[in-house]
Every structure is written in structure tokens, then in C-alpha cells.
Design an enzyme around this catalytic site. Sequence first.
Site, PDB file in Angstrom:
ATOM      1  N   TYR A  57       0.826  -1.270   0.071  1.00 40.77           N
ATOM      2  CA  TYR A  57       0.278  -0.153   0.133  1.00 40.77           C
ATOM      3  C   TYR A  57       1.352   0.753   0.286  1.00 40.77           C
ATOM      4  O   TYR A  57       2.350   1.311   0.043  1.00 40.77           O
ATOM      5  CB  TYR A  57      -0.749  -0.258   1.441  1.00 40.77           C
ATOM      6  CG  TYR A  57      -0.313   0.276   2.337  1.00 40.77           C
ATOM      7  CD1 TYR A  57       0.022   1.249   2.582  1.00 40.77           C
ATOM      8  CD2 TYR A  57       0.049  -1.027   3.278  1.00 40.77           C
ATOM      9  CE1 TYR A  57       0.312   1.155   4.086  1.00 40.77           C
ATOM     10  CE2 TYR A  57       0.997  -0.832   4.477  1.00 40.77           C
ATOM     11  CZ  TYR A  57       1.228   0.141   4.984  1.00 40.77           C
ATOM     12  OH  TYR A  57       1.950   0.224   6.356  1.00 40.77           O
ATOM     13  N   CYS A  58       0.250   1.905  -0.427  1.00 41.42           N
ATOM     14  CA  CYS A  58       1.229   4.195  -0.372  1.00 41.42           C
ATOM     15  C   CYS A  58       0.340   5.044  -0.432  1.00 41.42           C
ATOM     16  O   CYS A  58      -1.373   4.401  -0.179  1.00 41.42           O
ATOM     17  CB  CYS A  58       1.592   3.748  -1.946  1.00 41.42           C
ATOM     18  SG  CYS A  58       1.023   3.817  -3.327  1.00 41.42           S
ATOM     19  N   THR A  59       0.273   6.035   0.056  1.00 46.64           N
ATOM     20  CA  THR A  59      -0.441   6.546  -0.245  1.00 46.64           C
ATOM     21  C   THR A  59      -1.844   7.274  -0.367  1.00 46.64           C
ATOM     22  O   THR A  59      -3.189   7.516  -0.254  1.00 46.64           O
ATOM     23  CB  THR A  59       0.184   8.333   0.387  1.00 46.64           C
ATOM     24  OG1 THR A  59       1.098   8.104   1.111  1.00 46.64           O
ATOM     25  CG2 THR A  59      -0.483   9.681   1.008  1.00 46.64           C
TER      26      THR A  59
END
Length: 273
Positions: free
Chosen positions: A181-183
Site C-alpha cells: 500500500y501507499c498514500t
Amino acid sequence: MTAAELIHSSFYKFVPIANPAAWAAHLRVLSAQIQGSILLAEEGINGMIAGTADALATFEQALRNDPLFAGAFADIVFKHSPCKTAPFGRMKVHHRAEILPIGIDGVDGRNTGVNLSPAEWREFIKRDDVVLLDNRNSFEYRLGRFKAAIDPGVQSFRDFPEYVKANLPTWQAENKKIAMYCTGGIRCEKTTAWLKDLGVTAYQLEGGIISYFQKMPDADQDWLGECFVFDNRIALDTHLQETGTSLESVYEGDADGAFRLNRARRLANDAKR
């Protein structure tokens, strides 16, 4: 106009653009009433902007429907969040070689891994056969993360593939599934596409952390801390509200902390002008 009247909007799309310089020039006209940053490259568009509700609606409609773009952005997704602090001080539109440099040639961000909705993600990361990777920099991980996530310990997105390559044989030997996941989702799009080129299927959180906070009112069940954002709001809680976290506390102890802090202060000063 007060900061509270502003809305933050983030968006990206991997789509072939034959003449990004010309499109960038047109976007400078279309974005005259908003602030933020937009990158265009032959691989697509990546933007973080802010404006009043009316100004954002006008720009977003133009991005989707302007004849010059020939429908390239017709289905682009905009993720909105509120503001107490003005996120940006001016509007910048740039033409770049890539909207997200990964340091590996030929990666097509359209050829991604498996997207999981926030609800699907919540159940998937509970599995014992899943390796959960935080696809962000270490200072972002320290500020906040999914509870079971691993910190790859990178200072730059370009370092992330090296971490994955070093550990991939172990994960494969253990029959682990890779989730990341990332922002906002864009870093995972590029990374899962690269892994797919290697014959590895990876799973990603659709829309990233921001989408998770939007769609899961009880996101704090799975999340520890705050989420760093690359604008003057600095950090958001699981309800997308600014937390009051200082730049100094974000970068304290980071190897590149002094450089990042000075750059962030320049951004903040620009917003006050």
C-alpha cells in the site's frame, strides 16, 4: 478566502500521452484558479491540487472532458479531503520524463497487479500467508502504518525494488502472497506492474491509504498513527482531518531529515505569500 474553504484533490492515471508538453501548456490555462502541482509525462498524469469547491469542479470537469485530451482522463478518479491549512501556495504544471520514476526502464503502470477494495483489503491482510509491505519512505512509516506492515527501510521510492528483489526468494519459498500500500495508490501501481513483468502477482490497496480512510469509517481498527501527506497540511488522521503534527517531528531521526525539512519549509513559505 480562508483555508477552510479549500478542498484538496489528488489524482493520477497511467495513460499514453503523445505530446505531454502541449498538454501541460493547456493545463496551465485550465488550472489558473487553483493551486498545487501537476506532472505530465508520456506515461500519464499525477496531480495534487486545492481550490474552492466550484474551482475544483470546473477544473476536474475540464480534465475529464476537454477536447484536447480526447477522453484520456474521462474516468480519472479524484480523491478529496478537507483543509484547515492551505496545502499549496501556487500552481505548478511540469512536463517530466516520468510521473513516477522507479529507476527501472520499460515499466508500464497500466499493467498492474491485483487491486483490492478497502473492504477486501481489510480481510486479505489478516491472512497468515500475506507479506504486507509499506511502499513508502521510512519517515512516512514511522508516522503511521497498517498494524501488520513491514517497513522496507527505504529513503526513496527508487530503493524499494532493491528491497523486494533481496527478499523475494524467501517469500516465494514460503509461498507468501505480496500485498502493498501507499498514500494514494500510484507507487503501488508502478511497483506491482514491475513485479508482474517478473512473473510475480502482487496485491495492492485500491486508491491507497486516502481511499481506505474515506471508505472505512473505523479505519483506526487497522491503522496506527497518522498518514503523512506531501503538502502543508503535513499529516491526516483516519478521518482525513489535519493532526497538528509538526514538520520537525515528522523528519526527526531520518537520514535525509535536514534536506526534507528545509524543502518542506520552503513549500510552507510559498503558501503564505
